[in-house]
Motif scaffolding. Structure first.
Motif, mmCIF file in Angstrom:
data_model
loop_
_atom_site.group_PDB
_atom_site.id
_atom_site.type_symbol
_atom_site.label_atom_id
_atom_site.label_comp_id
_atom_site.label_asym_id
_atom_site.label_seq_id
_atom_site.Cartn_x
_atom_site.Cartn_y
_atom_site.Cartn_z
ATOM 1 N N LEU A 161 30.963 42.557 42.896
ATOM 2 C CA LEU A 161 31.397 41.267 42.374
ATOM 3 C C LEU A 161 31.691 40.292 43.515
ATOM 4 O O LEU A 161 31.667 39.075 43.320
ATOM 5 N N ILE A 162 31.967 40.828 44.699
ATOM 6 C CA ILE A 162 32.165 39.980 45.879
ATOM 7 C C ILE A 162 30.815 39.449 46.351
ATOM 8 O O ILE A 162 30.672 38.287 46.702
ATOM 9 N N GLN A 191 39.234 36.386 44.857
ATOM 10 C CA GLN A 191 38.393 35.355 44.228
ATOM 11 C C GLN A 191 37.417 35.947 43.227
ATOM 12 O O GLN A 191 37.053 35.297 42.242
ATOM 13 N N SER A 192 36.992 37.187 43.454
ATOM 14 C CA SER A 192 35.886 37.741 42.672
ATOM 15 C C SER A 192 36.301 38.485 41.415
ATOM 16 O O SER A 192 35.488 38.664 40.510
ATOM 17 N N LYS A 236 33.789 37.043 34.568
ATOM 18 C CA LYS A 236 34.246 36.724 35.934
ATOM 19 C C LYS A 236 35.231 35.557 35.967
ATOM 20 O O LYS A 236 35.989 35.422 36.927
ATOM 21 N N THR A 237 35.220 34.723 34.943
ATOM 22 C CA THR A 237 36.162 33.595 34.899
ATOM 23 C C THR A 237 37.539 34.047 34.420
ATOM 24 O O THR A 237 38.570 33.710 35.022
ATOM 25 N N LEU A 238 37.583 34.828 33.342
ATOM 26 C CA LEU A 238 38.855 35.288 32.774
ATOM 27 C C LEU A 238 39.371 36.545 33.461
ATOM 28 O O LEU A 238 40.502 36.960 33.263
ATOM 29 N N ARG A 239 38.509 37.181 34.265
ATOM 30 C CA ARG A 239 38.841 38.382 35.040
ATOM 31 C C ARG A 239 39.285 39.551 34.151
ATOM 32 O O ARG A 239 40.226 40.287 34.479
ATOM 33 N N ILE A 240 38.610 39.689 33.019
ATOM 34 C CA ILE A 240 38.797 40.859 32.160
ATOM 35 C C ILE A 240 37.424 41.323 31.673
ATOM 36 O O ILE A 240 36.479 40.531 31.615
ATOM 37 N N LEU A 294 41.077 39.927 51.930
ATOM 38 C CA LEU A 294 41.757 40.034 50.644
ATOM 39 C C LEU A 294 41.424 38.835 49.763
ATOM 40 O O LEU A 294 41.265 38.961 48.541
ATOM 41 N N GLU A 295 41.283 37.683 50.382
ATOM 42 C CA GLU A 295 40.968 36.460 49.638
ATOM 43 C C GLU A 295 39.632 36.592 48.912
ATOM 44 O O GLU A 295 39.498 36.161 47.757
#
Length: 276
Positions: free
Chosen positions: A96-97, A124-125, A67-71, A119-120
């Motif tokens: 994930l939201i 973020q998630s 969730k930090t690197l978004r991969i 969208l924000e």
């Protein structure tokens, strides 16, 4: 009062068991792993999400997401290739939201319009489609490729951005594609069931103004059940800036990942899957 408390606990447990972002793969979607044993903790990032990839209320594969690197760290699935149309719609992971959102993957537009998600909140998630716009020398690389599935719904399920990394476009369309489409067909001859795990090693570079990590390496490992007495395995690894894929034994890949991740000895499959 005690009865009410027990009922609340029971309902909570039942809900967790059917949610998409889950507590563990062993209890929620173990069927995508050989002998229902996922990789060990040596691959786990600091901020993980375990996703049983759900499309139209059916699980199609499993993804450990950073969730930090978004991969994705890896996606695990059963190899069942077949001909068919390539989907075009990209999806995101609502849970994930937050846990109150749908357990099945959805279009960004659906979350915005039908569920009134900002969208924000989506941005973020997780990674979103806009993160992959205007890339130079990179494109959206599937870990679990749609071509390894034999019906349209299972192929659509691979088009979630939680299954995507920024991949060198020459590698994605060249040597990696050759491995996915040609080497896998040859290697799986005689296999009754082939369990696959495809992963990405985090790198030092990012896209989308630092939002999404560009992996340094991509890797894939397979454990194939030929019959009750015979198993075989193989693996590959590729640097994510070269159009080359290196064929390895499973043991060689685990040794390489142990060094690359630096979090302890990596084990991808149950110990009965051959390492040599």
């Amino acid at each position: 009062m005690l009865w009410v408390l027990l009922l609340q606990v029971l309902v909570s447990c039942l809900w967790l068991g059917h949610s998409e972002v889950v507590k563990s793969f062993e209890t929620s979607c173990p069927q995508f792993f050989f002998r229902e044993i996922p990789p060990n903790e040596a691959l786990e990032p600091q901020n993980p999400a375990w996703i049983c990839q759900n499309y139209k209320n059916q699980y199609y594969f499993a993804t450990l997401y950073d969730k930090t690197l978004r991969i994705p760290v890896y996606s695990a699935y059963i190899y069942q290739p077949g001909p068919g149309k390539r989907p075009k719609t990209w999806l995101v992971e609502p849970q994930l939201i937050g846990p109150t959102y749908p357990k099945t993957m959805e279009k960004e537009w659906t979350l915005l319009k039908r569920y009134n998600v900002s969208l924000e909140k989506i941005i973020q998630s997780q990674a979103v489609l806009h993160d992959y716009k205007n890339l130079t020398g990179l494109n959206r690389g599937h870990l679990n490729p749609n071509g390894h599935h034999d019906d349209y719904s299972s192929r659509v399920a691979t088009f979630t951005l939680t299954n995507i990394v920024p991949q060198d476009e020459k590698l994605n369309g060249g040597a990696w594609n050759n491995y996915e489409q040609q080497t896998m067909i040859r290697r799986t001859q005689g296999c009754k069931t082939t369990y696959v795990i495809v992963g990405a090693v985090p790198g030092n570079n990012y896209i989308a103004k630092g939002r999404v990590n560009k992996p340094s390496h991509l890797w894939s490992a397979a454990c194939c059940v030929v019959d009750n007495n015979y198993l075989k395995a193989w693996a590959v690894i590729a640097e994510n800036d070269k159009n080359q894929v290196q064929l390895l034994t499973l043991g060689e890949l685990e040794d390489a990942l142990t060094e690359l991740y630096g979090r302890g000895e990596v084990s991808l499959f149950d110990s009965d899957c051959p390492r040599e």
